[in-house]
Enzyme design. Structure first.
Site, PDB file in Angstrom:
ATOM      1  N   ASP A  54       6.643   5.195 -17.392  1.00 50.41           N
ATOM      2  CA  ASP A  54       5.283   4.689 -17.565  1.00 50.41           C
ATOM      3  C   ASP A  54       5.357   3.424 -18.419  1.00 50.41           C
ATOM      4  O   ASP A  54       5.572   3.492 -19.639  1.00 50.41           O
ATOM      5  CB  ASP A  54       4.412   5.754 -18.252  1.00 50.41           C
ATOM      6  CG  ASP A  54       2.975   5.283 -18.433  1.00 50.41           C
ATOM      7  OD1 ASP A  54       2.655   4.139 -18.042  1.00 50.41           O
ATOM      8  OD2 ASP A  54       2.173   6.063 -18.981  1.00 50.41           O
ATOM      9  N   CYS A  62     -12.604 -12.534   3.956  1.00 51.86           N
ATOM     10  CA  CYS A  62     -12.311 -13.935   3.603  1.00 51.86           C
ATOM     11  C   CYS A  62     -13.481 -14.563   2.857  1.00 51.86           C
ATOM     12  O   CYS A  62     -14.640 -14.209   3.073  1.00 51.86           O
ATOM     13  CB  CYS A  62     -12.019 -14.757   4.861  1.00 51.86           C
ATOM     14  SG  CYS A  62     -10.474 -14.337   5.686  1.00 51.86           S
ATOM     15  N   CYS A 116      -0.973 -10.964 -10.006  1.00 46.05           N
ATOM     16  CA  CYS A 116      -1.960 -11.020  -8.939  1.00 46.05           C
ATOM     17  C   CYS A 116      -3.386 -11.040  -9.487  1.00 46.05           C
ATOM     18  O   CYS A 116      -4.345 -10.947  -8.726  1.00 46.05           O
ATOM     19  CB  CYS A 116      -1.788  -9.834  -7.977  1.00 46.05           C
ATOM     20  SG  CYS A 116      -1.968  -8.221  -8.755  1.00 46.05           S
TER      21      CYS A 116
END
Length: 441
Positions: free
Chosen positions: A351, A91, A398
């Site tokens: 791919d 964290c 992300c």
């Protein structure tokens, strides 16, 4: 002589105590102060705080310092909930309120987009849920001290050394005791140094423990894990580097999560899943809402995994073509479609970082596209999508740096950003998930 003098001055600065005022947070959540024109990075500090620090690293262009005390505290500071926070590398932001964590992350994304020339982003409300006890999957390290005692935990900040942990407040409640349980089990093993790491996965029925076994499991150690499986109500898997299997050959690998009231996603321990179950549900629901799918549209889902978005979209449109780069996950996605009785969603392996335009599935006409790549992003895929010209592209990312790079490419190809939102998948950490909707001009 000049270089020697500078090196001597830098060495003398290490250990020096300074009084500083923190100006901002950097992209990693470190507080940044300025001392004699040079940035000083200090963990566990917040903007506008006055702090006392000790210099631990002095380079030509920056310094790093350890926080000794906060002499003037930010109103956004909160008490941390984990005694390991200052040492554990898991964290970064427990000392910052949840609301301000989201504000920091949104600003982090904006800054990266601004560097690529994209300003005034059309921000929507952030997607978030509980800030604690949310993580259903984690990799736990195993090391041994000089006496041979097991250290079970996470890596210390910026090192490969482990910190022994008894409980972690970001893990789901069912995993609260897993560190103590693992420690007591590992202590009984004869072949303990053959463990690479241990992965834990919370599931509706029981917790799952995946042992990365570097050597063939002995009969004694197998019996130890079997006993732990019974005692702690685990399902134990062995990962030998080639495949993941249960301890007993006749056991069934049955892991799953509810995507919504209609859909259940089955997965294997080595499949990628989102670690935050509740935020994942909200993220998928928002993707469906933003795409505004209709029953006459065909959708392309790139980097589809085991069908996390694909199957939900198939419920709302005519047809989904879903493509994944990992062959085993493609097969698992097909099984998920079958289990959920969905026949208008076809999965393919390819791919996606190569030229795929001539693939048979790519010759369809796609109205809308969703892509959810890994941290490296989808630069090659975006180049090819620009040629296919779908009217909407929904990008779930992300990694904001690769997202900003890819977004610049799509804007140059004639798209505009219609919506963007933070997905707070990883509360208490610096990590960021983002959703962006692009519309063709």
């Amino acid at each position: 002589m000049v270089k020697i003098f500078k090196a001597t001055q830098q060495k003398k600065a290490i250990g020096q105590t300074l009084d500083l005022e923190i100006e901002r947070l950097d992209n990693n959540g470190l507080g940044v102060a300025i001392y004699k024109g040079k940035p000083v990075f200090v963990a566990e500090t917040l903007p506008n705080e006055k702090v006392k620090v000790r210099v631990v690293e002095h380079k030509n262009k920056y310094m790093k310092a350890k926080l000794l005390s906060v002499t003037s505290m930010s109103s956004n500071r909160v008490d941390v909930q984990c005694r390991h926070f200052s040492q554990c590398g898991g964290c970064d932001l427990q000392h910052l309120s949840s609301e301000q964590q989201r504000a920091f992350k949104q600003q982090k994304i904006s800054n990266l987009f601004n560097r690529e020339g994209m300003n005034n982003l059309p921000w929507q409300s952030a997607v978030h849920d509980e800030a604690w006890k949310y993580r259903r999957k984690a990799r736990i390290g195993v090391q041994f001290d000089k006496r041979g005692d097991a250290i079970i935990g996470f890596r210390k900040k910026l090192t490969n050394e482990l910190i022994s942990i008894k409980t972690c407040p970001v893990l789901e409640q069912t995993l609260a005791n897993v560190f103590v349980e693992l420690k007591s089990t590992v202590a009984q093993l004869t072949q303990y140094k053959s463990i690479g790491h241990i992965e834990v996965i919370a599931n509706a029925e029981r917790n799952n423990v995946v042992i990365r076994q570097l050597e063939k499991l002995t009969e004694h150690d197998r019996n130890c894990w079997l006993a732990a499986e019974q005692k702690f109500d685990w399902q134990v898997f062995i990962d030998d580097g080639n495949k993941v299997s249960t301890l007993c050959s006749n056991s069934h690998i049955a892991l799953n999560y509810a995507l919504n009231e209609q859909l259940t996603i089955n997965f294997r321990p080595d499949d990628f899943i989102q670690v935050n179950a509740k935020v994942n549900q909200k993220m998928v629901a928002q993707a469906i809402d933003w795409l505004a799918l209709s029953n006459d549209e065909q959708v392309l889902d790139l980097f589809c995994g085991i069908g996390n978005f694909s199957l939900a979209m198939a419920k709302q449109c005519k047809h989904v073509i879903a493509v994944e780069g990992v062959a085993t996950m493609t097969e698992h996605a097909k099984l998920n479609a079958k289990a959920n009785r969905i026949d208008n969603c076809q999965f393919y392996h390819a791919d996606l970082n190569a030229d795929w335009k001539l693939q048979g599935w790519a010759k369809n006409k796609f109205d809308k596209v969703l892509l959810d790549p890994a941290r490296a992003g989808a630069f090659e895929a975006c180049q090819q999508l620009a040629e296919l010209k779908p009217k909407l592209i929904l990008y779930v990312s992300c990694e904001p740096a690769s997202l900003a790079r890819d977004s610049k490419l799509l804007l140059a190809a004639g798209y505009q950003i219609e919506k963007i939102a933070l997905i707070d998948m990883f509360s208490q950490t610096k990590h960021v998930e983002t959703m962006v909707l692009f519309r063709q001009n």
